[in-house]
Scaffold this motif. Sequence first.
Motif, PDB file in Angstrom:
ATOM      1  N   ASN A  29     -28.462 -71.064  67.310  1.00 42.73           N
ATOM      2  CA  ASN A  29     -27.117 -71.491  67.678  1.00 42.73           C
ATOM      3  C   ASN A  29     -26.680 -70.897  69.010  1.00 42.73           C
ATOM      4  O   ASN A  29     -26.078 -71.578  69.853  1.00 42.73           O
ATOM      5  CB  ASN A  29     -26.112 -71.094  66.594  1.00 42.73           C
ATOM      6  N   PRO A  78     -16.951 -63.754  66.437  1.00 42.86           N
ATOM      7  CA  PRO A  78     -17.955 -64.789  66.133  1.00 42.86           C
ATOM      8  C   PRO A  78     -17.414 -66.202  66.181  1.00 42.86           C
ATOM      9  O   PRO A  78     -18.100 -67.126  66.625  1.00 42.86           O
ATOM     10  CB  PRO A  78     -18.419 -64.404  64.719  1.00 42.86           C
ATOM     11  N   ASP A  91     -19.486 -69.630  70.378  1.00 46.41           N
ATOM     12  CA  ASP A  91     -20.087 -70.834  70.946  1.00 46.41           C
ATOM     13  C   ASP A  91     -19.261 -71.377  72.112  1.00 46.41           C
ATOM     14  O   ASP A  91     -19.800 -71.724  73.165  1.00 46.41           O
ATOM     15  CB  ASP A  91     -20.235 -71.910  69.867  1.00 46.41           C
ATOM     16  N   ARG A 151     -24.069 -65.343  63.874  1.00 45.76           N
ATOM     17  CA  ARG A 151     -24.463 -66.404  64.798  1.00 45.76           C
ATOM     18  C   ARG A 151     -25.962 -66.304  65.020  1.00 45.76           C
ATOM     19  O   ARG A 151     -26.460 -65.308  65.534  1.00 45.76           O
ATOM     20  CB  ARG A 151     -23.730 -66.288  66.142  1.00 45.76           C
ATOM     21  N   SER A 180     -24.852 -67.207  58.821  1.00 46.11           N
ATOM     22  CA  SER A 180     -25.782 -67.466  59.922  1.00 46.11           C
ATOM     23  C   SER A 180     -26.270 -68.907  59.985  1.00 46.11           C
ATOM     24  O   SER A 180     -27.028 -69.265  60.882  1.00 46.11           O
ATOM     25  CB  SER A 180     -26.988 -66.518  59.805  1.00 46.11           C
TER      26      SER A 180
END
Length: 271
Positions: free
Chosen positions: A106, A72, A76, A102, A270
Amino acid sequence: MTSSPNTILLAGCGHMGSALLHGWLKSKLPLRLYVLDRHYQPPAGAPVTVWRTLADIPEDFRPDMVVLAVKPKGADAFLEALHERLGRGLSHATLLSVAAGRSCANLAKASGGMAVVRAMPNTPAAIGAGTTGLYSAPDVPPARAALAAQLMKAVGAVVEVPHENDLAAVTAISGSGPAYVFLLAELLEKAGQHLGLNAETAKLLARNTVYGAGEMLHEDPLSAEQLRRNVTSPGGTTEAALKVFMAPDAWPATVERATEAAAHRADELSQ
């Protein structure tokens, strides 16, 4: 009529990614499988293409679904790099994320606007006995939501939830749940030794009892409550133990507090 194969890019092939891939290879789903992972070695003859780095992916590659199984913390940055590499090649792709914590918002932002399905599987997926909570964002096409469910069913049961915040409860019950069961087995082993059994006997009794009870829950249509009652003879040994477990400040309160703590932490992660 045979369905056209869906093109799947699996990003990350650690414990969960490799469990998923193993399930897909055993299934009869029509899939073209591609893996992005620095270390994964496919079985000889497996119909899988492996790329080691993003730079190895052809710029004209067009996946139907990207399965995000990276850690995680790096999700991104990976999605941003993938979008930079493939650009419009992701315009019709759906993202299926098994990266905990996530949010859809996002993930969509980091991926350049991909429609997102979030999955919360648990570790028994490694032996094909997993349980997955699945949430599809409103912009996910129904066919892609169905494909995501098929992919996760290859490693166990799937429960689709209507709201993204339901995944916090899924995490608390089934995502973290195996650890609660393992703790019970651990404590039963220790209790057996405290009662005078040798370590190996206590281990065998505890593990096989948990396994057998789990199989009964899986196979028997009776409720968990009724199965418990069926074991509990009035005035017997089980009733004596359950009076301790079911005291107001014991299991009923503890399990509720523990799962609330897990769900709260899932919500925090989250954000």
